[in-house]
Motif scaffolding. Structure first.
Motif, PDB file in Angstrom:
ATOM      1  N   SER A 140       0.828  -1.200   0.000  1.00  0.00           N
ATOM      2  CA  SER A 140       0.000   0.000   0.000  1.00  0.00           C
ATOM      3  C   SER A 140       0.866   1.253   0.000  1.00  0.00           C
ATOM      4  O   SER A 140       0.607   2.209  -0.744  1.00  0.00           O
ATOM      5  CB  SER A 140      -0.924   0.000   1.220  1.00  0.00           C
ATOM      6  OG  SER A 140      -1.682   1.183   1.275  1.00  0.00           O
ATOM      7  N   ARG A 141       1.908   1.259   0.817  1.00  0.00           N
ATOM      8  CA  ARG A 141       2.806   2.420   0.884  1.00  0.00           C
ATOM      9  C   ARG A 141       3.552   2.620  -0.432  1.00  0.00           C
ATOM     10  O   ARG A 141       3.765   3.753  -0.881  1.00  0.00           O
ATOM     11  CB  ARG A 141       3.786   2.249   2.044  1.00  0.00           C
ATOM     12  CG  ARG A 141       4.702   3.436   2.280  1.00  0.00           C
ATOM     13  CD  ARG A 141       5.468   3.280   3.585  1.00  0.00           C
ATOM     14  NE  ARG A 141       4.595   3.482   4.733  1.00  0.00           N
ATOM     15  CZ  ARG A 141       4.889   3.114   5.979  1.00  0.00           C
ATOM     16  NH1 ARG A 141       6.033   2.495   6.223  1.00  0.00           N
ATOM     17  NH2 ARG A 141       4.052   3.356   6.970  1.00  0.00           N
ATOM     18  N   LEU A 142       3.954   1.526  -1.069  1.00  0.00           N
ATOM     19  CA  LEU A 142       4.640   1.621  -2.358  1.00  0.00           C
ATOM     20  C   LEU A 142       3.725   2.229  -3.419  1.00  0.00           C
ATOM     21  O   LEU A 142       4.187   2.963  -4.300  1.00  0.00           O
ATOM     22  CB  LEU A 142       5.100   0.230  -2.812  1.00  0.00           C
ATOM     23  CG  LEU A 142       6.294  -0.370  -2.070  1.00  0.00           C
ATOM     24  CD1 LEU A 142       6.466  -1.838  -2.452  1.00  0.00           C
ATOM     25  CD2 LEU A 142       7.560   0.410  -2.363  1.00  0.00           C
ATOM     26  N   SER A 143       2.446   1.925  -3.354  1.00  0.00           N
ATOM     27  CA  SER A 143       1.512   2.414  -4.374  1.00  0.00           C
ATOM     28  C   SER A 143       1.075   3.856  -4.128  1.00  0.00           C
ATOM     29  O   SER A 143       0.743   4.576  -5.072  1.00  0.00           O
ATOM     30  CB  SER A 143       0.280   1.511  -4.432  1.00  0.00           C
ATOM     31  OG  SER A 143      -0.528   1.679  -3.294  1.00  0.00           O
ATOM     32  N   LYS A 144       1.080   4.282  -2.877  1.00  0.00           N
ATOM     33  CA  LYS A 144       0.551   5.609  -2.544  1.00  0.00           C
ATOM     34  C   LYS A 144       1.616   6.689  -2.444  1.00  0.00           C
ATOM     35  O   LYS A 144       1.291   7.880  -2.432  1.00  0.00           O
ATOM     36  CB  LYS A 144      -0.235   5.530  -1.224  1.00  0.00           C
ATOM     37  CG  LYS A 144      -1.517   4.701  -1.336  1.00  0.00           C
ATOM     38  CD  LYS A 144      -2.228   4.590  -0.014  1.00  0.00           C
ATOM     39  CE  LYS A 144      -3.491   3.739  -0.142  1.00  0.00           C
ATOM     40  NZ  LYS A 144      -4.177   3.570   1.162  1.00  0.00           N
ATOM     41  N   SER A 145       2.877   6.297  -2.366  1.00  0.00           N
ATOM     42  CA  SER A 145       3.953   7.286  -2.345  1.00  0.00           C
ATOM     43  C   SER A 145       4.259   7.723  -3.776  1.00  0.00           C
ATOM     44  O   SER A 145       4.249   6.910  -4.691  1.00  0.00           O
ATOM     45  CB  SER A 145       5.219   6.688  -1.704  1.00  0.00           C
ATOM     46  OG  SER A 145       4.962   6.313  -0.372  1.00  0.00           O
ATOM     47  N   TYR A 147       6.816   9.693  -6.583  1.00  0.00           N
ATOM     48  CA  TYR A 147       8.204  10.078  -6.873  1.00  0.00           C
ATOM     49  C   TYR A 147       8.222  11.102  -8.002  1.00  0.00           C
ATOM     50  O   TYR A 147       7.611  10.889  -9.054  1.00  0.00           O
ATOM     51  CB  TYR A 147       9.014   8.853  -7.288  1.00  0.00           C
ATOM     52  CG  TYR A 147       9.266   7.897  -6.151  1.00  0.00           C
ATOM     53  CD1 TYR A 147      10.474   7.907  -5.463  1.00  0.00           C
ATOM     54  CD2 TYR A 147       8.286   6.991  -5.736  1.00  0.00           C
ATOM     55  CE1 TYR A 147      10.705   7.036  -4.406  1.00  0.00           C
ATOM     56  CE2 TYR A 147       8.503   6.123  -4.686  1.00  0.00           C
ATOM     57  CZ  TYR A 147       9.714   6.151  -4.024  1.00  0.00           C
ATOM     58  OH  TYR A 147       9.932   5.300  -2.977  1.00  0.00           O
ATOM     59  N   THR A 148       8.904  12.206  -7.761  1.00  0.00           N
ATOM     60  CA  THR A 148       9.099  13.214  -8.805  1.00  0.00           C
ATOM     61  C   THR A 148      10.582  13.235  -9.176  1.00  0.00           C
ATOM     62  O   THR A 148      11.442  13.511  -8.340  1.00  0.00           O
ATOM     63  CB  THR A 148       8.668  14.612  -8.322  1.00  0.00           C
ATOM     64  OG1 THR A 148       7.275  14.576  -7.997  1.00  0.00           O
ATOM     65  CG2 THR A 148       8.896  15.651  -9.415  1.00  0.00           C
ATOM     66  N   PHE A 149      10.871  12.909 -10.431  1.00  0.00           N
ATOM     67  CA  PHE A 149      12.234  12.900 -10.941  1.00  0.00           C
ATOM     68  C   PHE A 149      12.448  14.151 -11.789  1.00  0.00           C
ATOM     69  O   PHE A 149      11.731  14.371 -12.760  1.00  0.00           O
ATOM     70  CB  PHE A 149      12.487  11.665 -11.809  1.00  0.00           C
ATOM     71  CG  PHE A 149      12.390  10.360 -11.061  1.00  0.00           C
ATOM     72  CD1 PHE A 149      13.535   9.760 -10.546  1.00  0.00           C
ATOM     73  CD2 PHE A 149      11.168   9.735 -10.883  1.00  0.00           C
ATOM     74  CE1 PHE A 149      13.448   8.563  -9.860  1.00  0.00           C
ATOM     75  CE2 PHE A 149      11.076   8.531 -10.195  1.00  0.00           C
ATOM     76  CZ  PHE A 149      12.220   7.948  -9.676  1.00  0.00           C
ATOM     77  N   LYS A 150      13.411  14.969 -11.433  1.00  0.00           N
ATOM     78  CA  LYS A 150      13.748  16.149 -12.234  1.00  0.00           C
ATOM     79  C   LYS A 150      15.139  15.934 -12.835  1.00  0.00           C
ATOM     80  O   LYS A 150      16.153  15.931 -12.133  1.00  0.00           O
ATOM     81  CB  LYS A 150      13.749  17.415 -11.363  1.00  0.00           C
ATOM     82  CG  LYS A 150      14.175  18.698 -12.094  1.00  0.00           C
ATOM     83  CD  LYS A 150      13.168  19.113 -13.136  1.00  0.00           C
ATOM     84  CE  LYS A 150      13.584  20.420 -13.829  1.00  0.00           C
ATOM     85  NZ  LYS A 150      13.498  21.584 -12.939  1.00  0.00           N
ATOM     86  N   PRO A 169       4.147   6.905  -9.190  1.00  0.00           N
ATOM     87  CA  PRO A 169       4.368   5.958  -8.088  1.00  0.00           C
ATOM     88  C   PRO A 169       5.260   4.828  -8.600  1.00  0.00           C
ATOM     89  O   PRO A 169       5.552   4.755  -9.799  1.00  0.00           O
ATOM     90  CB  PRO A 169       2.955   5.443  -7.779  1.00  0.00           C
ATOM     91  CG  PRO A 169       2.269   5.498  -9.115  1.00  0.00           C
ATOM     92  CD  PRO A 169       2.823   6.709  -9.820  1.00  0.00           C
ATOM     93  N   ILE A 170       5.689   3.944  -7.727  1.00  0.00           N
ATOM     94  CA  ILE A 170       6.460   2.780  -8.155  1.00  0.00           C
ATOM     95  C   ILE A 170       5.541   1.755  -8.801  1.00  0.00           C
ATOM     96  O   ILE A 170       5.869   1.181  -9.835  1.00  0.00           O
ATOM     97  CB  ILE A 170       7.196   2.137  -6.964  1.00  0.00           C
ATOM     98  CG1 ILE A 170       8.310   3.065  -6.467  1.00  0.00           C
ATOM     99  CG2 ILE A 170       7.786   0.780  -7.351  1.00  0.00           C
ATOM    100  CD1 ILE A 170       9.081   2.507  -5.290  1.00  0.00           C
TER     101      ILE A 170
END
Length: 227
Positions: A140-145, A147-150, A169-170
């Motif tokens: 659940s945490r993996l799906s809801k976090s 990630y912004t890559f610049k 997300p991942i």
């Protein structure tokens, strides 16, 4: 002080829960500028295996948005944003993700695949009795976090760093309760294991699957061997 706001009308009730204050953490990860700017080197040395995708910080706070900067100009970075009231992924989530990568490889490297709780438990070498809850919480945490890559996500297709910001997300997933009865029957027939207590339909997000997963899968086996 936390506050709850309740709005009512004739048809429904909406409850807004205060999940607490938001925190911001910034970390400078010093990498030689020529390494960061060199697209060939980034593919080798700056990938998901080296990036701080999973926090090693043992003092993480709930609602703490963490940004890792890779250069002095601070235009090359990764920002990790947790779900409201939660933590960003850490070592527990990393272990589950590595296990999912192992299962994914064994099932043909498809972007979407079924992983049973038993398979995840065995791949992650979990020995606790509470493994069902631990696995569900990590996924659940993996799906809801988010990630912004610049200027940090390498594109295998283009052979270069994707410019600008990529937000993803991942992974996403469906648990048994979210799967239709017809699909459930098909999945159970394909699994053919009466011991199943729980399973997940996992889908790796497009950017991670296309650009990072293959190398991470290879690294995952080495990490599991020494775990």
């Amino acid at each position: 002080m936390s506050k709850n706001k309740i709005v009512k009308d004739d048809y429904f009730e909406v409850k807004t829960v205060d999940t607490g204050p938001t925190y911001f953490l910034e970390e400078d990860i010093y990498v030689p500028e020529e390494l960061v700017r060199n697209r060939a080197l980034i593919r080798i040395d700056m990938n998901i295996v080296q990036f701080p995708i999973f926090s090693k910080n043992t003092k993480r706070k709930r609602n703490e948005i963490t940004t890792y900067f890779f250069n002095k100009n601070r235009d090359i970075f990764i920002t990790v944003t947790p779900a409201a009231g939660d933590l960003i992924p850490g070592e527990a989530e990393e272990r589950i993700f590595i296990a999912l990568m192992k299962i994914m490889k064994e099932k043909g490297m498809e972007q979407e695949f079924i992983a049973t709780a038993r398979e995840i438990k065995e791949a992650a070498k979990i020995n606790t009795n509470n493994y069902l809850a631990d696995i569900k919480k990590a996924i659940s945490r993996l799906s809801k976090s988010n990630y912004t890559f610049k200027n940090t996500m390498y594109s295998n297709e283009l052979g270069t760093i994707l410019s600008g910001e990529i937000s993803t997300p991942i992974l996403t997933y469906k648990s048994q309760s979210e799967i239709s009865s017809d699909e459930m029957k098909r999945i159970k027939n394909s699994i053919n294991d009466n011991r199943i207590k729980e399973f997940y339909l996992i889908k790796i997000s497009d950017h991670f699957y296309k650009n990072s997963v293959t190398r991470f899968v290879m690294k995952s086996y080495d990490m599991l061997k020494v775990a």
